[in-house]
Scaffold this active site. Structure first.
Site, PDB file in Angstrom:
ATOM      1  N   LYS A 197      40.998 -63.659 -80.250  1.00  0.00           N
ATOM      2  CA  LYS A 197      40.144 -64.207 -79.191  1.00  0.00           C
ATOM      3  C   LYS A 197      40.134 -63.410 -77.886  1.00  0.00           C
ATOM      4  O   LYS A 197      39.174 -63.487 -77.119  1.00  0.00           O
ATOM      5  CB  LYS A 197      40.549 -65.661 -78.911  1.00  0.00           C
ATOM      6  N   ASP A 200      46.413 -76.106 -76.489  1.00  0.00           N
ATOM      7  CA  ASP A 200      47.420 -75.455 -77.325  1.00  0.00           C
ATOM      8  C   ASP A 200      48.801 -75.530 -76.692  1.00  0.00           C
ATOM      9  O   ASP A 200      49.801 -75.817 -77.354  1.00  0.00           O
ATOM     10  CB  ASP A 200      47.040 -73.987 -77.564  1.00  0.00           C
TER      11      ASP A 200
HETATM   12  P1  ADP Z   1      45.521 -67.716 -82.467  1.00  0.00           P
HETATM   13  O1  ADP Z   1      46.061 -68.307 -81.209  1.00  0.00           O
HETATM   14  O2  ADP Z   1      44.413 -68.507 -83.061  1.00  0.00           O
HETATM   15  O3  ADP Z   1      46.582 -67.410 -83.473  1.00  0.00           O
HETATM   16  P2  ADP Z   1      44.706 -65.535 -80.755  1.00  0.00           P
HETATM   17  O4  ADP Z   1      43.643 -64.504 -80.956  1.00  0.00           O
HETATM   18  O5  ADP Z   1      44.553 -66.456 -79.614  1.00  0.00           O
HETATM   19  O6  ADP Z   1      44.831 -66.321 -82.124  1.00  0.00           O
HETATM   20  O7  ADP Z   1      46.121 -64.810 -80.612  1.00  0.00           O
HETATM   21  C1  ADP Z   1      46.592 -63.931 -81.620  1.00  0.00           C
HETATM   22  C2  ADP Z   1      47.493 -62.874 -81.022  1.00  0.00           C
HETATM   23  O8  ADP Z   1      48.806 -63.423 -80.756  1.00  0.00           O
HETATM   24  C3  ADP Z   1      47.773 -61.711 -81.960  1.00  0.00           C
HETATM   25  O9  ADP Z   1      46.744 -60.732 -81.880  1.00  0.00           O
HETATM   26  C4  ADP Z   1      49.090 -61.167 -81.390  1.00  0.00           C
HETATM   27  O10 ADP Z   1      48.851 -60.350 -80.265  1.00  0.00           O
HETATM   28  C5  ADP Z   1      49.791 -62.423 -80.925  1.00  0.00           C
HETATM   29  N1  ADP Z   1      50.772 -62.891 -81.938  1.00  0.00           N
HETATM   30  C6  ADP Z   1      50.658 -63.892 -82.802  1.00  0.00           C
HETATM   31  N2  ADP Z   1      51.770 -64.018 -83.588  1.00  0.00           N
HETATM   32  C7  ADP Z   1      52.609 -63.049 -83.195  1.00  0.00           C
HETATM   33  C8  ADP Z   1      53.926 -62.624 -83.600  1.00  0.00           C
HETATM   34  N3  ADP Z   1      54.592 -63.222 -84.582  1.00  0.00           N
HETATM   35  N4  ADP Z   1      54.473 -61.580 -82.952  1.00  0.00           N
HETATM   36  C9  ADP Z   1      53.810 -60.958 -81.966  1.00  0.00           C
HETATM   37  N5  ADP Z   1      52.592 -61.294 -81.542  1.00  0.00           N
HETATM   38  C10 ADP Z   1      51.981 -62.324 -82.140  1.00  0.00           C
HETATM   39  P1  NG1 Z   2      42.990 -70.631 -80.532  1.00  0.00           P
HETATM   40  O1  NG1 Z   2      42.150 -70.670 -81.710  1.00  0.00           O
HETATM   41  O2  NG1 Z   2      44.387 -71.112 -80.793  1.00  0.00           O
HETATM   42  O3  NG1 Z   2      43.111 -69.296 -79.873  1.00  0.00           O
HETATM   43  C1  NG1 Z   2      41.391 -71.624 -78.509  1.00  0.00           C
HETATM   44  C2  NG1 Z   2      41.839 -72.078 -77.125  1.00  0.00           C
HETATM   45  C3  NG1 Z   2      41.932 -73.601 -76.975  1.00  0.00           C
HETATM   46  C4  NG1 Z   2      40.665 -74.272 -77.445  1.00  0.00           C
HETATM   47  C5  NG1 Z   2      40.299 -73.756 -78.854  1.00  0.00           C
HETATM   48  C6  NG1 Z   2      38.981 -74.291 -79.340  1.00  0.00           C
HETATM   49  C7  NG1 Z   2      43.388 -70.849 -75.714  1.00  0.00           C
HETATM   50  C8  NG1 Z   2      44.790 -70.527 -75.439  1.00  0.00           C
HETATM   51  N1  NG1 Z   2      43.153 -71.559 -76.815  1.00  0.00           N
HETATM   52  O4  NG1 Z   2      42.408 -71.738 -79.467  1.00  0.00           O
HETATM   53  O5  NG1 Z   2      42.195 -73.943 -75.634  1.00  0.00           O
HETATM   54  O6  NG1 Z   2      39.616 -74.093 -76.533  1.00  0.00           O
HETATM   55  O7  NG1 Z   2      40.233 -72.340 -78.904  1.00  0.00           O
HETATM   56  O8  NG1 Z   2      38.987 -75.678 -79.382  1.00  0.00           O
HETATM   57  O9  NG1 Z   2      42.506 -70.473 -74.962  1.00  0.00           O
HETATM   58 MG    MG Z   3      45.091 -68.515 -79.330  1.00  0.00          MG
END
Ligand code: ADP
Ligand code: NG1
Ligand code: MG
Length: 440
Positions: free
Chosen positions: A220, A176
């Site tokens: 996550k 990412d």
């Molecule tokens: P993904 O990376 O797939 O979007 P994650 O669970 O790894 O999901 O991360 C999501 C978290 O990132 C949210 O719970 C929040 O804490 C943070 N986040 C995402 N977008 C924002 C935003 N616009 N402002 C503040 N925090 C954010």
């Molecule tokens: P997302 O879904 O963006 O939180 C996560 C991991 C990636 C990868 C994917 C699955 C982090 C920051 N991101 O992504 O490294 O393992 O899941 O392919 O841990």
């Molecule tokens: Mg993430």
């Protein structure tokens, strides 16, 4: 840009100096294999984190604001930065990037006695597999790299951010952060690790990639499943490593190198040498010749110490087959032929099936969405970590409206909530990586 600048002025009573923009990403193929050392193939999307900021030389305070009120404000003395991963607060992501750069600046004996005001505006759907988390981490790192004049280039920042995001508690890989930093408009990227490098991948121009959000939130850091998968693969690798006299190799790609085998051979060996039933903690300890305490300390993560059984065989079968699919996807894109779209689609479908059945990282609603789109698409799969979040579909360009209409009626309207159609389903093409804009 106006909205974030105005919000910054409203919060801090003066203009920001810079805006940092970091994109989210959609992973086309290669799920849950970056942290195993294998290559992945994402592209940056238009949706991004924007962070307006101003350097405050006379203070050591970080003042963090968000245009979305649900996130709340945050203040901290940068000389006393700590990240409490048990809070799951959004600022943890930003702080991870900040802390990574501060540590580096300290190593280089740089002056880190100044503060910063930051206001965030994000339009990456959060917790939806489009990497909103890493965009925030990268924004934090880019801003501090600029303010403290650390001089890290994008590849270095990508590596540093991958390590730093672990401060929030997830043991992810580097996909990412690498695509967020190093993306280029017009290209998806093959990302390889150790050392980190990216190669342009030109996608077929007669198909489009559509992202569809299942609307199932998957945070996550706040649930253990992500790290459970990481340690299941780690334990399976340790068991195989032990069996083949290779010591304590923990990463599947390192074991493959150590054994000098192909991905197909690694799959065969996983099938033959690991058993179907989950490995109990006791059995793992007995095979590895360690105590439960040692297992918890050196193999498990703080949020997986209580896990009692591990599906090692299934997880590793996914990893080795998915790594092979990435190689084939890249090869197919590089040598376009008449059957290429069908081949790419088939690889995407197989990837989804493997995520669903072997890695068990899908969700019934996400499967429903994937199944709805499948008959109209070359291929469709979950994207990102899964357990909800988005699917990505490769569809004929002329079918975009038909697919959207069909999914709108048969999925989104049935959820009986008010969604803006363009926010839950959108066509995307490869966008650029992180940028700093000066407002002076
Ligand atoms: P993904 O990376 O797939 O979007 P994650 O669970 O790894 O999901 O991360 C999501 C978290 O990132 C949210 O719970 C929040 O804490 C943070 N986040 C995402 N977008 C924002 C935003 N616009 N402002 C503040 N925090 C954010
Ligand atoms: P997302 O879904 O963006 O939180 C996560 C991991 C990636 C990868 C994917 C699955 C982090 C920051 N991101 O992504 O490294 O393992 O899941 O392919 O841990
Ligand atoms: Mg993430």
């Amino acid at each position: 840009m106006h909205h974030i600048t105005n919000k910054f002025i409203e919060e801090f009573n003066h203009r920001p100096d810079f805006i940092c923009k970091v994109p989210g990403r959609v992973n086309l193929i290669g799920e849950h294999i970056d942290y195993c050392g294998y290559s992945v193939l994402p592209m940056a999307i238009e949706q991004s984190i924007h962070a307006a900021f101003r350097h405050i030389p006379e203070s050591s305070l970080l003042s963090l604001r968000n245009t979305a009120s649900e996130y709340g404000n945050f203040e901290l003395d940068l000389t006393k930065i700590v990240i409490d991963k048990t809070t799951f607060h959004w600022s943890n992501y930003f702080l991870s990037g900040v802390l990574g750069v501060i540590n580096m600046a300290k190593e280089r004996n740089l002056n880190i006695n100044s503060g910063v005001e930051v206001c965030i505006l994000g339009d990456i759907p959060p917790s939806a597999g489009l990497s909103s988390s890493s965009a925030l981490v990268c924004a934090g790192a880019m801003i501090m790299n600029h303010i403290y004049e650390v001089g890290l280039v994008k590849t270095e920042l990508a590596g540093l951010c991958a390590t730093s995001e672990k401060f929030v508690g997830t043991e992810g890989g580097g996909m990412d952060q690498a695509i967020a930093m190093m993306a280029e408009r017009g290209y998806a990227k093959l990302i390889e690790f150790n050392p980190l490098r990216t190669t342009d991948v030109l996608l077929p121009d007669c198909a489009v990639f559509m992202v569809l959000n299942s609307m199932i939130i998957a945070n996550k850091a706040a649930f253990e499943s992500f790290n459970v998968r990481v340690v299941e693969g780690r334990i399976g690798t340790l068991v195989l490593s032990q069996k083949y006299g290779k010591g304590s190799i923990r990463k599947p790609s390192d074991l493959q190198k150590g054994l000098g085998k192909s991905l197909d051979e690694m799959r065969r060996l996983t099938k033959e040498d690991l058993h179907e039933e989950p490995y109990s903690k006791k059995e793992v300890c007995s095979i590895l010749g360690i105590t439960e305490e040692e297992l918890e300390e050196s193999v498990l993560t703080s949020n997986t110490k209580h896990i009692q059984s591990f599906k090692c065989k299934q997880r590793l079968l996914h990893v080795f087959s998915e790594a092979a699919r990435v190689e084939e996807f890249k090869k197919t894109c590089d040598n376009p032929q008449q059957a290429s779209l069908a081949t790419l689609g088939k690889l995407m479908n197989e990837s989804h099936a493997s995520c669903r059945d072997l890695y068990e990282c899908s969700h019934p609603e996400l499967d429903k969405l994937v199944n709805l789109v499948a008959p109209m698409a070359y291929g469709v799969r979950l994207t990102g970590a899964g357990w909800g979040g988005c699917a990505v579909a490769m569809i004929p360009a002329e079918k975009v409206e038909e697919v959207q209409e069909y999914v709108w009626k048969n999925y989104y309207q049935k959820l009986e909530k008010n969604f803006a159609r363009s926010q839950v389903m959108f066509v995307t093409s490869p966008g650029p990586g992180a940028t700093l804009f000066s407002l002076e």
